[in-house]
Design a protein around this motif. Structure first.
Motif, PDB file in Angstrom:
ATOM      1  N   ARG A 161      48.394 -21.467 -15.382  1.00  0.00           N
ATOM      2  CA  ARG A 161      47.751 -22.336 -14.395  1.00  0.00           C
ATOM      3  C   ARG A 161      48.732 -22.707 -13.296  1.00  0.00           C
ATOM      4  O   ARG A 161      48.424 -22.603 -12.098  1.00  0.00           O
ATOM      5  CB  ARG A 161      47.226 -23.600 -15.065  1.00  0.00           C
ATOM      6  CG  ARG A 161      46.852 -24.693 -14.061  1.00  0.00           C
ATOM      7  CD  ARG A 161      46.608 -26.019 -14.737  1.00  0.00           C
ATOM      8  NE  ARG A 161      46.618 -27.101 -13.746  1.00  0.00           N
ATOM      9  CZ  ARG A 161      46.401 -28.385 -14.046  1.00  0.00           C
ATOM     10  NH1 ARG A 161      46.154 -28.752 -15.283  1.00  0.00           N
ATOM     11  NH2 ARG A 161      46.438 -29.292 -13.101  1.00  0.00           N
ATOM     12  N   GLY A 162      49.927 -23.145 -13.686  1.00  0.00           N
ATOM     13  CA  GLY A 162      50.912 -23.548 -12.694  1.00  0.00           C
ATOM     14  C   GLY A 162      51.296 -22.406 -11.763  1.00  0.00           C
ATOM     15  O   GLY A 162      51.431 -22.602 -10.544  1.00  0.00           O
ATOM     16  N   ILE A 163      51.446 -21.221 -12.318  1.00  0.00           N
ATOM     17  CA  ILE A 163      51.800 -20.063 -11.489  1.00  0.00           C
ATOM     18  C   ILE A 163      50.659 -19.736 -10.536  1.00  0.00           C
ATOM     19  O   ILE A 163      50.883 -19.454  -9.350  1.00  0.00           O
ATOM     20  CB  ILE A 163      52.145 -18.859 -12.379  1.00  0.00           C
ATOM     21  CG1 ILE A 163      53.414 -19.152 -13.187  1.00  0.00           C
ATOM     22  CG2 ILE A 163      52.334 -17.595 -11.539  1.00  0.00           C
ATOM     23  CD1 ILE A 163      53.703 -18.131 -14.255  1.00  0.00           C
ATOM     24  N   SER A 164      49.438 -19.766 -11.029  1.00  0.00           N
ATOM     25  CA  SER A 164      48.286 -19.459 -10.178  1.00  0.00           C
ATOM     26  C   SER A 164      48.149 -20.462  -9.043  1.00  0.00           C
ATOM     27  O   SER A 164      47.858 -20.095  -7.903  1.00  0.00           O
ATOM     28  CB  SER A 164      47.005 -19.442 -11.024  1.00  0.00           C
ATOM     29  OG  SER A 164      47.047 -18.411 -11.986  1.00  0.00           O
ATOM     30  N   GLU A 165      48.357 -21.750  -9.345  1.00  0.00           N
ATOM     31  CA  GLU A 165      48.222 -22.788  -8.323  1.00  0.00           C
ATOM     32  C   GLU A 165      49.280 -22.647  -7.225  1.00  0.00           C
ATOM     33  O   GLU A 165      49.005 -22.900  -6.055  1.00  0.00           O
ATOM     34  CB  GLU A 165      48.331 -24.173  -8.964  1.00  0.00           C
ATOM     35  CG  GLU A 165      47.107 -24.568  -9.773  1.00  0.00           C
ATOM     36  CD  GLU A 165      47.253 -25.931 -10.415  1.00  0.00           C
ATOM     37  OE1 GLU A 165      46.253 -26.661 -10.480  1.00  0.00           O
ATOM     38  OE2 GLU A 165      48.364 -26.280 -10.853  1.00  0.00           O
ATOM     39  N   THR A 166      50.485 -22.242  -7.603  1.00  0.00           N
ATOM     40  CA  THR A 166      51.575 -22.232  -6.635  1.00  0.00           C
ATOM     41  C   THR A 166      51.757 -20.897  -5.920  1.00  0.00           C
ATOM     42  O   THR A 166      52.318 -20.869  -4.818  1.00  0.00           O
ATOM     43  CB  THR A 166      52.901 -22.607  -7.315  1.00  0.00           C
ATOM     44  OG1 THR A 166      53.141 -21.704  -8.419  1.00  0.00           O
ATOM     45  CG2 THR A 166      52.857 -24.029  -7.846  1.00  0.00           C
ATOM     46  N   SER A 167      51.273 -19.802  -6.517  1.00  0.00           N
ATOM     47  CA  SER A 167      51.584 -18.485  -5.945  1.00  0.00           C
ATOM     48  C   SER A 167      50.363 -17.696  -5.494  1.00  0.00           C
ATOM     49  O   SER A 167      50.501 -16.575  -5.021  1.00  0.00           O
ATOM     50  CB  SER A 167      52.361 -17.643  -6.967  1.00  0.00           C
ATOM     51  OG  SER A 167      51.542 -17.318  -8.084  1.00  0.00           O
ATOM     52  N   TRP A 175      51.403 -14.136 -11.971  1.00  0.00           N
ATOM     53  CA  TRP A 175      51.140 -14.607 -13.322  1.00  0.00           C
ATOM     54  C   TRP A 175      51.139 -13.466 -14.336  1.00  0.00           C
ATOM     55  O   TRP A 175      51.471 -13.664 -15.516  1.00  0.00           O
ATOM     56  CB  TRP A 175      49.803 -15.353 -13.383  1.00  0.00           C
ATOM     57  CG  TRP A 175      48.621 -14.477 -13.080  1.00  0.00           C
ATOM     58  CD1 TRP A 175      48.096 -14.213 -11.849  1.00  0.00           C
ATOM     59  CD2 TRP A 175      47.826 -13.737 -14.016  1.00  0.00           C
ATOM     60  NE1 TRP A 175      47.019 -13.362 -11.956  1.00  0.00           N
ATOM     61  CE2 TRP A 175      46.827 -13.053 -13.273  1.00  0.00           C
ATOM     62  CE3 TRP A 175      47.863 -13.589 -15.399  1.00  0.00           C
ATOM     63  CZ2 TRP A 175      45.884 -12.229 -13.881  1.00  0.00           C
ATOM     64  CZ3 TRP A 175      46.912 -12.766 -16.008  1.00  0.00           C
ATOM     65  CH2 TRP A 175      45.944 -12.099 -15.251  1.00  0.00           C
ATOM     66  N   GLN A 176      50.785 -12.260 -13.901  1.00  0.00           N
ATOM     67  CA  GLN A 176      50.713 -11.136 -14.838  1.00  0.00           C
ATOM     68  C   GLN A 176      52.103 -10.742 -15.341  1.00  0.00           C
ATOM     69  O   GLN A 176      52.265 -10.398 -16.513  1.00  0.00           O
ATOM     70  CB  GLN A 176      50.019  -9.948 -14.176  1.00  0.00           C
ATOM     71  CG  GLN A 176      48.565 -10.219 -13.825  1.00  0.00           C
ATOM     72  CD  GLN A 176      47.797  -8.975 -13.476  1.00  0.00           C
ATOM     73  OE1 GLN A 176      47.883  -7.964 -14.147  1.00  0.00           O
ATOM     74  NE2 GLN A 176      47.031  -9.034 -12.402  1.00  0.00           N
ATOM     75  N   ARG A 177      53.101 -10.783 -14.461  1.00  0.00           N
ATOM     76  CA  ARG A 177      54.458 -10.495 -14.917  1.00  0.00           C
ATOM     77  C   ARG A 177      54.920 -11.548 -15.926  1.00  0.00           C
ATOM     78  O   ARG A 177      55.524 -11.221 -16.962  1.00  0.00           O
ATOM     79  CB  ARG A 177      55.421 -10.444 -13.732  1.00  0.00           C
ATOM     80  CG  ARG A 177      56.865 -10.157 -14.145  1.00  0.00           C
ATOM     81  CD  ARG A 177      57.774  -9.999 -12.938  1.00  0.00           C
ATOM     82  NE  ARG A 177      59.168  -9.826 -13.351  1.00  0.00           N
ATOM     83  CZ  ARG A 177      59.709  -8.668 -13.717  1.00  0.00           C
ATOM     84  NH1 ARG A 177      58.962  -7.563 -13.737  1.00  0.00           N
ATOM     85  NH2 ARG A 177      60.980  -8.596 -14.067  1.00  0.00           N
ATOM     86  N   HIS A 178      54.641 -12.808 -15.634  1.00  0.00           N
ATOM     87  CA  HIS A 178      55.007 -13.875 -16.567  1.00  0.00           C
ATOM     88  C   HIS A 178      54.321 -13.639 -17.916  1.00  0.00           C
ATOM     89  O   HIS A 178      54.952 -13.818 -18.978  1.00  0.00           O
ATOM     90  CB  HIS A 178      54.598 -15.235 -15.998  1.00  0.00           C
ATOM     91  CG  HIS A 178      54.918 -16.379 -16.909  1.00  0.00           C
ATOM     92  ND1 HIS A 178      56.191 -16.876 -17.057  1.00  0.00           N
ATOM     93  CD2 HIS A 178      54.129 -17.111 -17.744  1.00  0.00           C
ATOM     94  CE1 HIS A 178      56.180 -17.870 -17.940  1.00  0.00           C
ATOM     95  NE2 HIS A 178      54.938 -18.036 -18.359  1.00  0.00           N
ATOM     96  N   LEU A 179      53.085 -13.233 -17.887  1.00  0.00           N
ATOM     97  CA  LEU A 179      52.343 -12.992 -19.126  1.00  0.00           C
ATOM     98  C   LEU A 179      52.984 -11.859 -19.930  1.00  0.00           C
ATOM     99  O   LEU A 179      53.107 -11.951 -21.166  1.00  0.00           O
ATOM    100  CB  LEU A 179      50.890 -12.653 -18.792  1.00  0.00           C
ATOM    101  CG  LEU A 179      49.940 -12.465 -19.977  1.00  0.00           C
ATOM    102  CD1 LEU A 179      49.912 -13.714 -20.846  1.00  0.00           C
ATOM    103  CD2 LEU A 179      48.533 -12.137 -19.478  1.00  0.00           C
TER     104      LEU A 179
END
Length: 213
Positions: A161-167, A175-179
């Motif tokens: 959520r945080g990655i999607s909101e900020t990037s 977010w996919q790389r983080h996942l």
């Protein structure tokens, strides 16, 4: 059975149903571009309807947001049911991936998606229950280490959520790389410094509820 309703239970006329869909689609477009602070006047303009038509379908801005959140939660529950059909233990990964895709598309609604809305509570409860079941299956199949807990997966959703909101505007796929990194870290490890059990305790369900509040 879903309990969330924003309008009458009576079937809508075709034109009214089309207006309702246009308003929801316009809200998704406007909120994606400007966040939940965007005004309903802009949503009506994008939808091509009068402000009175918007308020007939959704008596408040929050009612409109709740309807969008409800649709998202129904989508999460449907994705969880589909992922449950995977018998090789990959269902958890498939579900988290689908959840990430939904979150980046509707990033503006994320503050209300997981707890701060009364829309479709049964769908959200089903999603959480099936997520825990998918984690257990993944562990039984040897895809996820045994000391990962359902609250760890909840924290993963928070992180996405945080990655999607900020990037979302500059790097919508970040977010996919983080996942990928997180799931690599959740694989069973047989040697090296991370082969042993995790040292820090997982969050309890009570702690998760307190954080959400």
């Amino acid at each position: 059975m879903a309990t969330h309703k924003t309008t009458s239970d009576k079937p809508l006329r075709k034109d009214a149903a089309e207006n309702r869909r246009r308003i929801l689609d316009a809200a998704a477009q406007v909120f994606f571009a400007s966040g939940l602070e965007a005004g309903v006047e802009e949503i009506a303009r994008v939808a091509g309807v009068g402000i009175g038509t918007l308020y007939r379908r959704f008596p408040s801005k929050q009612a409109l947001i709740d309807e969008m959140v409800g649709e998202m939660r129904l989508g999460l529950a449907a994705a969880a049911r589909e992922a449950t059909g995977r018998e090789d233990g990959s269902g958890l990964e498939a579900l988290v991936l689908e959840t990430g895709k939904l979150q980046v598309v509707q990033w503006a609604c994320l503050p209300q998606l997981w707890d701060h809305s009364n829309a479709e509570p049964e769908a959200l409860a089903e999603f959480r229950t099936r997520t825990a079941e998918l984690l257990e299956t993944a562990q039984q199949c040897g895809r996820i280490r045994s000391d990962i807990t359902p609250t760890d997966i909840t924290m993963l959703f928070w992180a996405l959520r945080g990655i999607s909101e900020t990037s979302h505007s500059a790097a919508p796929d970040a977010w996919q790389r983080h996942l990928e990194i997180v799931f690599a870290g959740m694989r069973p490890v047989t040697d090296g410094p991370f082969a042993g059990p995790l040292h820090t305790k997982a969050l309890s369900a009570t702690q998760v509820r307190k954080i959400n509040r």
